[in-house]
Write a protein that holds these residues in place. Structure first.
Motif, short mmCIF file in Angstrom:
data_model
loop_
_atom_site.label_atom_id
_atom_site.label_comp_id
_atom_site.label_asym_id
_atom_site.label_seq_id
_atom_site.Cartn_x
_atom_site.Cartn_y
_atom_site.Cartn_z
N UNK A 1 0.84 -1.19 0.00
CA UNK A 1 0.00 0.00 0.00
C UNK A 1 0.87 1.24 0.00
N UNK A 2 0.24 2.38 -0.24
CA UNK A 2 0.98 3.65 -0.24
C UNK A 2 1.46 3.98 1.16
N UNK A 3 2.47 4.80 1.25
CA UNK A 3 2.96 5.23 2.54
C UNK A 3 1.84 5.94 3.30
N UNK A 4 1.59 5.61 4.56
CA UNK A 4 0.48 6.19 5.29
C UNK A 4 0.49 7.70 5.36
N UNK A 5 1.70 8.30 5.37
CA UNK A 5 1.78 9.74 5.54
C UNK A 5 1.39 10.50 4.28
N UNK A 6 1.34 9.81 3.15
CA UNK A 6 1.08 10.48 1.90
C UNK A 6 -0.40 10.44 1.53
N UNK A 7 -0.93 11.60 1.14
CA UNK A 7 -2.32 11.66 0.66
C UNK A 7 -2.38 11.50 -0.84
N UNK A 8 -1.23 11.32 -1.47
CA UNK A 8 -1.16 11.21 -2.93
C UNK A 8 -0.89 9.77 -3.34
N UNK A 9 -1.74 9.24 -4.21
CA UNK A 9 -1.57 7.87 -4.68
C UNK A 9 -0.70 7.80 -5.93
N UNK A 10 -0.81 8.82 -6.78
CA UNK A 10 -0.05 8.87 -8.02
C UNK A 10 0.49 10.28 -8.20
N UNK A 11 1.77 10.39 -8.50
CA UNK A 11 2.34 11.71 -8.78
C UNK A 11 3.33 11.59 -9.93
N UNK A 12 3.33 12.61 -10.77
CA UNK A 12 4.28 12.67 -11.88
C UNK A 12 4.76 14.10 -12.01
N UNK A 13 6.06 14.26 -12.25
CA UNK A 13 6.65 15.59 -12.34
C UNK A 13 7.57 15.65 -13.56
N UNK A 14 7.19 16.47 -14.52
CA UNK A 14 8.05 16.70 -15.68
C UNK A 14 8.31 15.48 -16.53
N UNK A 15 7.33 14.58 -16.63
CA UNK A 15 7.54 13.34 -17.39
C UNK A 15 7.64 13.64 -18.88
N UNK B 1 4.78 1.12 -15.42
CA UNK B 1 6.11 0.55 -15.67
C UNK B 1 6.18 -0.25 -16.97
N UNK B 2 5.21 -0.10 -17.87
CA UNK B 2 5.27 -0.83 -19.13
C UNK B 2 6.32 -0.23 -20.06
N UNK B 3 6.55 1.07 -19.94
CA UNK B 3 7.64 1.73 -20.67
C UNK B 3 8.31 2.71 -19.73
N UNK B 4 9.52 3.10 -20.07
CA UNK B 4 10.27 4.05 -19.23
C UNK B 4 10.16 5.47 -19.78
N UNK B 5 10.13 6.41 -18.87
CA UNK B 5 10.17 7.82 -19.27
C UNK B 5 11.61 8.21 -19.59
N UNK B 6 11.76 9.16 -20.48
CA UNK B 6 13.08 9.69 -20.79
C UNK B 6 13.43 10.90 -19.92
N UNK B 7 12.40 11.50 -19.33
CA UNK B 7 12.60 12.65 -18.45
C UNK B 7 11.63 12.57 -17.29
N UNK B 8 11.97 13.23 -16.19
CA UNK B 8 11.05 13.40 -15.08
C UNK B 8 11.02 12.23 -14.12
N UNK B 9 10.19 12.37 -13.09
CA UNK B 9 10.05 11.34 -12.05
C UNK B 9 8.58 11.08 -11.78
N UNK B 10 8.28 9.89 -11.28
CA UNK B 10 6.90 9.53 -10.96
C UNK B 10 6.89 8.52 -9.83
N UNK B 11 5.85 8.60 -9.00
CA UNK B 11 5.63 7.63 -7.93
C UNK B 11 4.19 7.13 -7.98
N UNK B 12 4.02 5.85 -7.70
CA UNK B 12 2.69 5.24 -7.61
C UNK B 12 2.64 4.45 -6.32
#
Length: 329
Positions: free
Chosen positions: A4-18, A60-71
């Motif tokens: 499961x997601x980290x309890x402290x986080x209210x965000x399930x999916x985040x992407x930045x500059x992908x 995770x079916x393909x990789x991004x060339x830029x940016x970061x993401x968490x699920x």
């Protein structure tokens, strides 16, 4: 069980500059996304906008060339195995076997996820009941309706009770009844605490199901908000007038435009004109009076809020690029 997601986080999916390119063409560039836990977040856009590419990166079916993401609290690039254990994915095409029964399909998915035979059978029964398929679980999937197959697909994605579900165009090709069945199943998922990221081109679907919407075009998010917030971006209430005679449309549009003071748009094939209004009751009265005094026969008059269709066209242009059935990158 799924992580499961980290309890402290209210965000399930985040992407930045992908950013993700195919050869020299960028399918995503500067793509940002934040999805709150326990919500339905819609990813809305025309074909080729990058919706499915975003889902493929986040799952995770393909990789991004830029940016970061968490699920679910896991980095997509460096913790792919943890991400995959935390998600379910239902794509545009059903992944179930038509020869097997609904129950056998779910038991097979359970065994593929390393459940024992008894645990897989027990989980299959639970999912058949949750998705309203208990009575048909013993039938071959080839006898299922489109809506039933998609519900079975959703059930297969829930074998390990993942905290995050990705639904990529889940109702493509379904008739209205089948779409209603899938919508009901999605609402049930969210009721159990699952976070859903839904990609769709069906604007009614986004309006019905989502808590927030990100509108994506040319590989980046161009607008984000609740359905009500997005609708408010193109003004207030609107009046639709349907005429009895299409030939009177130009005359009626001119009469209403003078009476209301806003630009009138027309849809000749529907014998309909539409305009934004500032004062609901007063504007409606002026429009009806102007048409009556002008001798224009009216079939129907509707006072309504803006639709997501109008928001979509306002944000992405006057024409949709393709049809919902087309597969996009």
């Amino acid at each position: 069980m799924a992580s499961t997601a980290h309890p402290a986080s209210a965000t399930a999916v985040s992407a930045r500059g992908i950013g993700r390119r195919f050869r020299t063409a960028w399918a995503l560039r500067g793509f940002d996304l934040q999805v709150e836990r326990g919500s339905v977040h819609g990813l809305l856009g025309p074909n080729g906008a990058g919706k499915s590419t975003a889902v493929r990166v986040l799952t995770t079916l393909i990789r991004a060339h830029e940016g970061t993401a968490e699920v679910a609290g896991h980095d997509v690039a460096t913790q792919g195995a943890q991400v995959r254990r935390s998600i379910g994915l239902v794509g545009q095409n059903a992944a179930v076997d038509e020869i097997l029964s609904g129950r056998q399909n779910l038991e097979l998915f359970g065994r593929l996820h390393h459940l024992g035979a008894r645990a897989a059978a027990r989980r299959a029964d639970e999912l058949l009941e949750r998705f309203g398929l208990s009575d048909t679980g013993g039938r071959p999937v080839s006898t299922y309706s489109g809506g039933m197959r998609r519900r079975l697909d959703l059930a297969a994605g829930m074998v390990l009770s993942p905290p995050v579900m990705f639904l990529d165009e889940p109702t493509v090709g379904l008739d209205p009844r089948g779409r209603d069945e899938v919508w009901s199943a999605v609402r049930d998922l969210v009721g159990t605490g699952t976070t859903v990221l839904l990609t769709t081109q069906y604007l009614e679907e986004a309006d019905q199901l989502t808590d927030r919407i990100s509108v994506i075009d040319t590989g980046r998010v161009i607008a984000e908000g609740t359905p009500a917030e997005l609708k408010s971006r193109i003004g207030g209430d609107r009046i639709d007038v349907v005429l009895r005679d299409e030939l009177a449309l130009a005359e009626a549009a001119a009469l209403v435009e003078r009476a209301i003071g806003h630009t009138v748009t027309t849809a000749p094939e529907e014998r309909r004109l539409s305009t934004e209004v500032d004062d609901r009751a007063a504007s409606l009265t002026r429009a009806v009076r102007a048409l009556d005094e002008g001798g224009v026969a009216v079939a129907d008059v509707v006072l309504r809020a803006p639709s997501l269709d109008e928001v979509f066209l306002h944000l992405t242009g006057p024409e949709l690029r393709g049809t919902p059935a087309e597969v996009q990158r």
